[in-house]
Design a protein around this motif. Sequence first.
Motif, PDB file in Angstrom:
ATOM      1  N   THR A 290       0.848  -1.185   0.000  1.00  0.00           N
ATOM      2  CA  THR A 290       0.000   0.000   0.000  1.00  0.00           C
ATOM      3  C   THR A 290       0.883   1.235   0.000  1.00  0.00           C
ATOM      4  OG1 THR A 290      -1.679  -1.191   1.267  1.00  0.00           O
ATOM      5  CG2 THR A 290      -1.855   1.202   1.196  1.00  0.00           C
ATOM      6  N   VAL A 291       0.706   2.092  -0.983  1.00  0.00           N
ATOM      7  CA  VAL A 291       1.510   3.302  -1.147  1.00  0.00           C
ATOM      8  C   VAL A 291       0.566   4.491  -1.196  1.00  0.00           C
ATOM      9  CG1 VAL A 291       3.298   4.457  -2.491  1.00  0.00           C
ATOM     10  CG2 VAL A 291       3.175   1.953  -2.475  1.00  0.00           C
ATOM     11  N   ALA A 292       0.869   5.526  -0.398  1.00  0.00           N
ATOM     12  CA  ALA A 292       0.027   6.722  -0.362  1.00  0.00           C
ATOM     13  C   ALA A 292       0.897   7.952  -0.186  1.00  0.00           C
ATOM     14  CB  ALA A 292      -0.995   6.640   0.774  1.00  0.00           C
ATOM     15  N   ASP A 293       0.589   9.011  -0.939  1.00  0.00           N
ATOM     16  CA  ASP A 293       1.230  10.324  -0.784  1.00  0.00           C
ATOM     17  C   ASP A 293       2.754  10.206  -0.833  1.00  0.00           C
ATOM     18  OD1 ASP A 293      -1.302  11.880  -0.037  1.00  0.00           O
ATOM     19  OD2 ASP A 293      -1.283  10.303   1.473  1.00  0.00           O
ATOM     20  N   SER A 294       3.277   9.533  -1.825  1.00  0.00           N
ATOM     21  CA  SER A 294       4.704   9.246  -1.882  1.00  0.00           C
ATOM     22  C   SER A 294       5.226   9.369  -3.301  1.00  0.00           C
ATOM     23  CB  SER A 294       4.992   7.839  -1.337  1.00  0.00           C
ATOM     24  OG  SER A 294       4.590   7.713   0.007  1.00  0.00           O
ATOM     25  N   VAL A 295       6.560   9.251  -3.421  1.00  0.00           N
ATOM     26  CA  VAL A 295       7.245   9.212  -4.711  1.00  0.00           C
ATOM     27  C   VAL A 295       8.016   7.909  -4.777  1.00  0.00           C
ATOM     28  CG1 VAL A 295       8.950  10.295  -6.202  1.00  0.00           C
ATOM     29  CG2 VAL A 295       7.462  11.726  -4.802  1.00  0.00           C
ATOM     30  N   LEU A 296       7.738   7.105  -5.814  1.00  0.00           N
ATOM     31  CA  LEU A 296       8.495   5.887  -6.082  1.00  0.00           C
ATOM     32  C   LEU A 296       9.364   6.161  -7.299  1.00  0.00           C
ATOM     33  CD1 LEU A 296       5.775   3.102  -5.634  1.00  0.00           C
ATOM     34  CD2 LEU A 296       7.349   4.042  -3.936  1.00  0.00           C
ATOM     35  N   ASP A 297      10.675   6.087  -7.140  1.00  0.00           N
ATOM     36  CA  ASP A 297      11.617   6.535  -8.160  1.00  0.00           C
ATOM     37  C   ASP A 297      12.537   5.392  -8.561  1.00  0.00           C
ATOM     38  OD1 ASP A 297      13.266   7.889  -9.847  1.00  0.00           O
ATOM     39  OD2 ASP A 297      14.035   9.300  -8.364  1.00  0.00           O
ATOM     40  N   ALA A 298      12.443   4.975  -9.827  1.00  0.00           N
ATOM     41  CA  ALA A 298      13.331   3.946 -10.348  1.00  0.00           C
ATOM     42  C   ALA A 298      14.608   4.534 -10.923  1.00  0.00           C
ATOM     43  CB  ALA A 298      12.617   3.139 -11.425  1.00  0.00           C
ATOM     44  N   THR A 299      14.732   5.880 -10.978  1.00  0.00           N
ATOM     45  CA  THR A 299      15.888   6.638 -11.470  1.00  0.00           C
ATOM     46  C   THR A 299      16.066   6.555 -12.979  1.00  0.00           C
ATOM     47  OG1 THR A 299      17.552   4.899 -11.207  1.00  0.00           O
ATOM     48  CG2 THR A 299      17.070   6.267  -9.274  1.00  0.00           C
ATOM     49  N   ALA A 300      15.201   5.862 -13.700  1.00  0.00           N
ATOM     50  CA  ALA A 300      15.246   5.828 -15.162  1.00  0.00           C
ATOM     51  C   ALA A 300      13.888   5.357 -15.660  1.00  0.00           C
ATOM     52  CB  ALA A 300      16.359   4.919 -15.670  1.00  0.00           C
TER      53      ALA A 300
ATOM     54  N   GLY B 182      12.697  21.028  -7.630  1.00  0.00           N
ATOM     55  CA  GLY B 182      11.485  20.673  -8.376  1.00  0.00           C
ATOM     56  C   GLY B 182      11.303  19.188  -8.570  1.00  0.00           C
ATOM     57  N   TYR B 183      11.919  18.385  -7.728  1.00  0.00           N
ATOM     58  CA  TYR B 183      11.870  16.926  -7.873  1.00  0.00           C
ATOM     59  C   TYR B 183      10.432  16.420  -7.813  1.00  0.00           C
ATOM     60  CZ  TYR B 183      12.611  12.006  -6.579  1.00  0.00           C
ATOM     61  OH  TYR B 183      12.581  10.637  -6.516  1.00  0.00           O
ATOM     62  N   ALA B 184      10.034  15.678  -8.860  1.00  0.00           N
ATOM     63  CA  ALA B 184       8.738  14.996  -8.963  1.00  0.00           C
ATOM     64  C   ALA B 184       7.553  15.946  -9.014  1.00  0.00           C
ATOM     65  CB  ALA B 184       8.549  14.007  -7.813  1.00  0.00           C
TER      66      ALA B 184
ATOM     67  N   PRO C 231       5.903   9.142 -21.336  1.00  0.00           N
ATOM     68  CA  PRO C 231       4.630   8.954 -22.013  1.00  0.00           C
ATOM     69  C   PRO C 231       3.446   9.461 -21.215  1.00  0.00           C
ATOM     70  CG  PRO C 231       5.952   6.944 -22.065  1.00  0.00           C
ATOM     71  CD  PRO C 231       6.597   7.883 -21.107  1.00  0.00           C
ATOM     72  N   ALA C 232       3.649   9.944 -19.982  1.00  0.00           N
ATOM     73  CA  ALA C 232       2.502  10.290 -19.161  1.00  0.00           C
ATOM     74  C   ALA C 232       2.451  11.752 -18.772  1.00  0.00           C
ATOM     75  CB  ALA C 232       2.487   9.429 -17.896  1.00  0.00           C
ATOM     76  N   ALA C 233       3.542  12.326 -18.315  1.00  0.00           N
ATOM     77  CA  ALA C 233       3.459  13.655 -17.722  1.00  0.00           C
ATOM     78  C   ALA C 233       4.785  14.366 -17.860  1.00  0.00           C
ATOM     79  CB  ALA C 233       3.071  13.550 -16.240  1.00  0.00           C
ATOM     80  N   ARG C 234       4.711  15.684 -17.698  1.00  0.00           N
ATOM     81  CA  ARG C 234       5.924  16.500 -17.670  1.00  0.00           C
ATOM     82  C   ARG C 234       6.208  16.894 -16.233  1.00  0.00           C
ATOM     83  NH1 ARG C 234       5.867  20.440 -22.904  1.00  0.00           N
ATOM     84  NH2 ARG C 234       4.539  19.204 -24.252  1.00  0.00           N
ATOM     85  N   LEU C 235       7.427  16.651 -15.811  1.00  0.00           N
ATOM     86  CA  LEU C 235       7.839  16.991 -14.455  1.00  0.00           C
ATOM     87  C   LEU C 235       8.976  17.999 -14.524  1.00  0.00           C
ATOM     88  CD1 LEU C 235       7.860  13.423 -12.866  1.00  0.00           C
ATOM     89  CD2 LEU C 235       5.989  15.054 -12.943  1.00  0.00           C
ATOM     90  N   VAL C 236       9.066  18.827 -13.500  1.00  0.00           N
ATOM     91  CA  VAL C 236      10.124  19.828 -13.458  1.00  0.00           C
ATOM     92  C   VAL C 236      11.492  19.145 -13.419  1.00  0.00           C
ATOM     93  CG1 VAL C 236      11.078  21.742 -12.121  1.00  0.00           C
ATOM     94  CG2 VAL C 236       8.600  21.489 -12.333  1.00  0.00           C
ATOM     95  N   SER C 237      11.637  18.141 -12.590  1.00  0.00           N
ATOM     96  CA  SER C 237      12.906  17.426 -12.476  1.00  0.00           C
ATOM     97  C   SER C 237      12.635  16.024 -11.959  1.00  0.00           C
ATOM     98  CB  SER C 237      13.864  18.163 -11.522  1.00  0.00           C
ATOM     99  OG  SER C 237      15.033  17.398 -11.291  1.00  0.00           O
ATOM    100  N   VAL C 238      13.466  15.100 -12.354  1.00  0.00           N
ATOM    101  CA  VAL C 238      13.398  13.736 -11.834  1.00  0.00           C
ATOM    102  C   VAL C 238      14.677  13.382 -11.099  1.00  0.00           C
ATOM    103  CG1 VAL C 238      11.769  12.931 -13.563  1.00  0.00           C
ATOM    104  CG2 VAL C 238      14.226  12.816 -14.024  1.00  0.00           C
TER     105      VAL C 238
END
Length: 737
Positions: A567-577, A680-682, A667-674
Amino acid sequence: MTGPAGAADARDRLFELLPLAARTCDEAAGHPLRDLLRVIAEQAQVVQEDIARTYDNWFVETAEDWAVACLAELIGWSPPPPGPGPGPAPGGTAGRDLAVRALRPPRQDVAATLGHRRRKGTRSLLEDLAPDVAGLPGRAVEFAHLLARSQHVNHLRPDRGRTADVRGGDPQALPGGLPGSPPHTVDVRRPTSHRTAGRYGIASVGLFVPGTRAYSVTATEACRVERVGRWAFTFDATGFDVQLYGPGADGGAGLPGGLPGAITRRGLGGPGGRTASPLHYGEGRSLVIRAPGWPAPGQGDPVLPEQVVPADLGDWQAWSPRPGTVAVDPVLGRMLFPRTAPPQQVRVSYHYGFGADLGGGEYRRPLPELLRAGPPSPAAGRRTAAPRPSPAGPARWYRSATGADELRAALAALEQERPPYAVVEITAGTVVELTAGISLRPDQHLLLRAAERVRPVLCPAGPQAPLSVTLAPGSWLTLDGLLVAGPVHLAGDGGAGGDGRRAARVVVRHCTLVPGRTPRSGGAPGQPAPPALELAALPGADVGISHCIVGPVQVTGPPGGEPLRLTVADSVLDATAPAREAVGAGGQGPAPAVLDIARTTVLGTVRVHAVDHGENTVFTGPVTAARVSRGSLRHCWVPAGSRTPRRLHCGPGTEQAPSGPGAWTAPAARLVSVRYPDPGYARLAPDCPEEIRAGADDGAELGAFHDLYLTRRLDALRARMSEYVPAGVDAALFQVD
């Protein structure tokens, strides 16, 4: 007669008014009259309380919520236009406090309406609207004062109309027209244009609000960059380059406009630009450096402002500080000492920029349930799990630690004494080099947390993971407020599980499991990211992640075993690529996990057994569920090529062109930075499609920053601004980072 004496007296107050003879006869008859008068007295009390509430409802400060709407209509308060999106949906997140509050007339805005109308047309009013309507600090600028024009010799205005000074300028200037910006030529485009907006018009006014908050880091150990030399350090304890921020007027840094903002290299310098300015450097300011014993015994605690030299340290070898000085790059968060006799240890206090209270940080966070009422609840946001009985307060076993040695001693005592409910708390924001293995016995509860207003950093002391926990059936583990610069390995002991009562439970809340490798974890940024959270052999376990920043999550288990619930809520999951797995089994097919996800930004692909529930989430990579006959996704953004259960009000994936250097093209969204830990991360980029920027079921943005309700707050502020500016004036809203 039951209940407190005061309650009994209130019910019998009418009965006590009767003559003694009547009360005596009633007592002989079994008190029928007294019981009747009690019912009448209760209803009279209801009427009296309603009369008292009516008086309170005359004032907006004490009125009930429904009465605030009546008062707003009485004074002619007009609500802002409704935010885009379908609005709250029954049975979804409409019951959340923030969403319900967003639908009601704001009490503070209604209370200030009459005062605002008296000040209509003034610049200070716009600055007061920002906190009253949107809850953000604001700075209003009349762009006509920044236009370069010729002066009349008989009516000189030294404070305006100047041409650009190419030799100087204000080193403290913030971008976007705030104080210190150089003069501009006139811009005929309107700032409110839906095409290309202009700024510097004669009748243009801009209200600047921060898009990034400044978060403090206090007395933490700077990271020595060994690949450069013992004289090179980074402010970030894990070794990342980080942009330093000034906290603004509230933080005592005194930035122009009172807004939090990034510190530039020129901005760090004083009037001459050669040493650090007291505006930014010093105790209680934006940053301070402590190097005890440097450059001479008894000095360096803290380093004096005249010893701090602003510099561009993009190339470590291009700068050589003079003896007794330290070069500081606030844009990259780097420090360079002289190569002769560098300090043995450097501790720093600084501020960094981020969008919300996510991950490990010194912000205030709610106490975990083990400290409030007993053992922690199951995974955050899960709706089906039942809480366990709460233990008595004295039954909790508590140990505190300020460093690695004390933490090892506390964990060793935990292994030896094996208390049923244990709390291990790190009370200092230090860097703890640790490689620890913990084994929990059946039904044992462990809370490993950071104290309030503290951000400790756990780093591996060797090639192994800094934290490895073996979970027995029925055991509970909670990680709270930690920043871990290495993988966290959680594994089962092979016991029974999956029956809903004996399964292990894990809660990770307000933590940062750093995405990617760091110098502290034995690598360099940019290398392939190892799993930040490894879940092995935990059939039927319940794992919850809430308000966290987490690198790749790898789930493995025996073939044919029961999948765990993630269960994941209000978070950022980052695979770095984009092509790497944010949630998966390390390339070995789908992860044996059932995913329940809400208000999360997923940077990478997802491959799981099933998706039971998903809402208000941005997926930047394909989502693949082995079983699509169960579960659903609602109000999510899912890329093309995904294999998911049924979707309700979900946006399709579309290929989009890049919006600038450093921006994520997915393919889904534009983010300021990853890139972690950019300010501006995520975060969604300003030119992100409207379906994502306001595509949640309550009109908020999708992803990890949903609960800020920033889209609706800014829309309400724009509507209010148009009401209070004079005719012919164009007022626009700008976000500065």
